[in-house]
Design an enzyme around this catalytic site. Sequence first.
Site, PDB file in Angstrom:
ATOM      1  N   GLY A  52       0.832  -1.194   0.000  1.00 59.15           N
ATOM      2  CA  GLY A  52       0.000   0.000   0.000  1.00 59.15           C
ATOM      3  C   GLY A  52       0.862   1.237   0.000  1.00 59.15           C
ATOM      4  O   GLY A  52       2.008   1.204   0.464  1.00 59.15           O
ATOM      5  N   HIS A 144      -4.703   1.421   7.500  1.00 61.73           N
ATOM      6  CA  HIS A 144      -3.333   1.942   7.513  1.00 61.73           C
ATOM      7  C   HIS A 144      -3.198   3.114   6.527  1.00 61.73           C
ATOM      8  O   HIS A 144      -2.650   4.162   6.879  1.00 61.73           O
ATOM      9  CB  HIS A 144      -2.367   0.802   7.153  1.00 61.73           C
ATOM     10  CG  HIS A 144      -0.917   1.187   7.156  1.00 61.73           C
ATOM     11  ND1 HIS A 144      -0.031   0.739   8.108  1.00 61.73           N
ATOM     12  CD2 HIS A 144      -0.192   1.978   6.320  1.00 61.73           C
ATOM     13  CE1 HIS A 144       1.178   1.245   7.858  1.00 61.73           C
ATOM     14  NE2 HIS A 144       1.105   1.996   6.777  1.00 61.73           N
ATOM     15  N   HIS A 148      -2.714   7.298   7.070  1.00 65.64           N
ATOM     16  CA  HIS A 148      -1.702   8.145   6.410  1.00 65.64           C
ATOM     17  C   HIS A 148      -2.321   9.450   5.934  1.00 65.64           C
ATOM     18  O   HIS A 148      -1.756  10.525   6.121  1.00 65.64           O
ATOM     19  CB  HIS A 148      -1.115   7.432   5.183  1.00 65.64           C
ATOM     20  CG  HIS A 148       0.092   6.594   5.476  1.00 65.64           C
ATOM     21  ND1 HIS A 148       1.237   7.113   6.042  1.00 65.64           N
ATOM     22  CD2 HIS A 148       0.350   5.285   5.250  1.00 65.64           C
ATOM     23  CE1 HIS A 148       2.134   6.139   6.158  1.00 65.64           C
ATOM     24  NE2 HIS A 148       1.614   5.021   5.702  1.00 65.64           N
TER      25      HIS A 148
HETATM   26 ZN    ZN Z   1       2.479   3.158   5.718  1.00 67.69          ZN
END
Ligand code: ZN
Length: 178
Positions: A52, A144, A148
């Site tokens: 990712g 996740h 960010h």
């Molecule tokens: Zn990351």
Amino acid sequence: MLNMMTMAIREIKKYPDPVLRNKTSKVERIDNTLDLLIEDMVETMHAAPGVGLAANQVGVPLQLAVIDLSARENEDQRYPLIVIINPEILTAEGSVIEEEGCLSIPEYADKVKRAARVRVRAQDRTGKTFEIEAEGLLAKALQHEIDHLNGLLFVDRLSTLKKSIFKRRHRKALVEKA
Ligand SMILES: [Zn+2]
């Protein structure tokens, strides 16, 4: 003449770069420039390699991330490449504690508590709104990456004790590299 379709691997910003700490802005225009950024992000994620990547990890403060879990494919589950633009978590249920790492924090992994299942609404690369229900690895990756975009890193979700261990270790690594 410049070939506009040439993909490029971009530099991944590393902790403690401030660009990782700022909340990203909503994507207002889905155009060729954004599409090129998406291509670069996919290329950069694959080259790392990672599963990712959020736009601010390559220094672009926009609500955009890419996820590709196809390397983790098994017979029960196949994962397509996912592009999420302006994502929001609609519902989050349950909890799991699993190990996580991050391309912006090399050589550090730790167990993080996350929701077990999430429902996310986002736009795809054509601007179309879609909803995705996820559990397991994909649920973890979505949370996740959306973290960010809100300027959060997985180490922010560690316990106070583990956070201080991480910071101490990180400072030591910086000194050793200097
Ligand atoms: Zn990351």
